[in-house]
Design a protein around this motif. Structure first.
Motif, PDB file in Angstrom:
ATOM      1  N   LYS A   1      11.936 -27.443  42.421  1.00  0.00           N
ATOM      2  CA  LYS A   1      11.543 -26.142  41.913  1.00  0.00           C
ATOM      3  C   LYS A   1      10.062 -25.920  42.188  1.00  0.00           C
ATOM      4  N   ARG A   2       9.702 -24.691  42.489  1.00  0.00           N
ATOM      5  CA  ARG A   2       8.314 -24.379  42.844  1.00  0.00           C
ATOM      6  C   ARG A   2       7.365 -24.493  41.673  1.00  0.00           C
ATOM      7  N   VAL A   3       7.783 -24.064  40.499  1.00  0.00           N
ATOM      8  CA  VAL A   3       6.911 -24.033  39.333  1.00  0.00           C
ATOM      9  C   VAL A   3       7.137 -25.305  38.524  1.00  0.00           C
ATOM     10  N   ASN A   4       6.099 -26.104  38.409  1.00  0.00           N
ATOM     11  CA  ASN A   4       6.157 -27.370  37.681  1.00  0.00           C
ATOM     12  C   ASN A   4       5.011 -27.399  36.677  1.00  0.00           C
ATOM     13  N   LEU A   5       5.378 -27.412  35.412  1.00  0.00           N
ATOM     14  CA  LEU A   5       4.396 -27.372  34.338  1.00  0.00           C
ATOM     15  C   LEU A   5       4.125 -28.788  33.857  1.00  0.00           C
ATOM     16  N   ALA A   6       2.865 -29.156  33.788  1.00  0.00           N
ATOM     17  CA  ALA A   6       2.436 -30.484  33.380  1.00  0.00           C
ATOM     18  C   ALA A   6       1.689 -30.376  32.060  1.00  0.00           C
ATOM     19  N   ILE A   7       2.208 -31.056  31.045  1.00  0.00           N
ATOM     20  CA  ILE A   7       1.618 -30.961  29.711  1.00  0.00           C
ATOM     21  C   ILE A   7       1.308 -32.362  29.199  1.00  0.00           C
ATOM     22  N   LEU A   8       0.070 -32.564  28.821  1.00  0.00           N
ATOM     23  CA  LEU A   8      -0.379 -33.815  28.216  1.00  0.00           C
ATOM     24  C   LEU A   8      -0.449 -33.589  26.714  1.00  0.00           C
ATOM     25  N   THR A   9       0.210 -34.437  25.948  1.00  0.00           N
ATOM     26  CA  THR A   9       0.192 -34.271  24.496  1.00  0.00           C
ATOM     27  C   THR A   9      -0.478 -35.453  23.822  1.00  0.00           C
ATOM     28  N   TYR A  10      -1.124 -35.138  22.727  1.00  0.00           N
ATOM     29  CA  TYR A  10      -1.655 -36.155  21.822  1.00  0.00           C
ATOM     30  C   TYR A  10      -1.665 -35.527  20.439  1.00  0.00           C
ATOM     31  N   ASN A  11      -0.661 -35.884  19.649  1.00  0.00           N
ATOM     32  CA  ASN A  11      -0.458 -35.303  18.321  1.00  0.00           C
ATOM     33  C   ASN A  11      -0.273 -33.780  18.436  1.00  0.00           C
ATOM     34  N   ALA A  12      -0.512 -33.038  17.400  1.00  0.00           N
ATOM     35  CA  ALA A  12      -0.379 -31.570  17.394  1.00  0.00           C
ATOM     36  C   ALA A  12       1.050 -31.105  17.685  1.00  0.00           C
ATOM     37  N   LEU A  13       2.038 -31.772  17.103  1.00  0.00           N
ATOM     38  CA  LEU A  13       3.442 -31.439  17.350  1.00  0.00           C
ATOM     39  C   LEU A  13       3.774 -29.969  17.099  1.00  0.00           C
ATOM     40  N   PRO A  14       3.294 -29.343  16.023  1.00  0.00           N
ATOM     41  CA  PRO A  14       3.639 -27.920  15.840  1.00  0.00           C
ATOM     42  C   PRO A  14       3.223 -27.048  17.032  1.00  0.00           C
ATOM     43  N   TYR A  15       2.061 -27.331  17.622  1.00  0.00           N
ATOM     44  CA  TYR A  15       1.612 -26.571  18.785  1.00  0.00           C
ATOM     45  C   TYR A  15       2.461 -26.881  20.012  1.00  0.00           C
ATOM     46  N   THR A  16       2.836 -28.136  20.181  1.00  0.00           N
ATOM     47  CA  THR A  16       3.683 -28.511  21.305  1.00  0.00           C
ATOM     48  C   THR A  16       5.017 -27.774  21.240  1.00  0.00           C
ATOM     49  N   LYS A  17       5.600 -27.665  20.052  1.00  0.00           N
ATOM     50  CA  LYS A  17       6.857 -26.933  19.891  1.00  0.00           C
ATOM     51  C   LYS A  17       6.686 -25.470  20.280  1.00  0.00           C
TER      52      LYS A  17
END
Length: 117
Positions: A1-17
């Protein structure tokens, strides 16, 4: 797929959701989401490991790699799956995307192929 989203998380679960929900609701083109958890201790790991989508890839880091190390790891994960005309878009896990964001993004790069890294 052309669009690939890369997300680095460290805590902040409500924002990640919220971030992941906004991606699902507001992305019209096919896409993949790659998440690397950077050692969260707030339940993010458990929640992300149970988040099942066909276009969702998740990895946990045994240690906090920091932002540069985490993003480099995401590139290593995505690179083998990236088509020649693909994009890797880094998002912070506290971002929410607006409707049609991807169409604006793809249109911009069609008009400005020299942009990007």
């Amino acid at each position: 797929k052309r669009v690939n989203l890369a997300i680095l998380t460290y805590n902040a679960l409500p924002y990640t959701k919220l971030c992941l929900d906004s991606i699902e609701r507001n992305t019209r083109n096919e896409y993949n989401v790659f998440v690397l958890d950077n050692g969260s201790t707030d339940g993010s790991r458990e929640w992300l490991s149970s988040y099942k989508r066909t276009n969702f890839y998740y990895e946990e880091s045994s240690q906090n790699l920091g932002v540069p190390g985490g993003r480099n790891r995401l590139i290593e994960i995505i690179a083998p799956l990236l088509p020649d005309d693909g994009f890797v878009i880094f998002l912070d896990n506290d971002m929410e995307l607006k409707p049609g964001w991807d169409e604006d993004f793809i249109s911009f790069f069609a008009e400005h192929p020299e942009a990007g890294i």
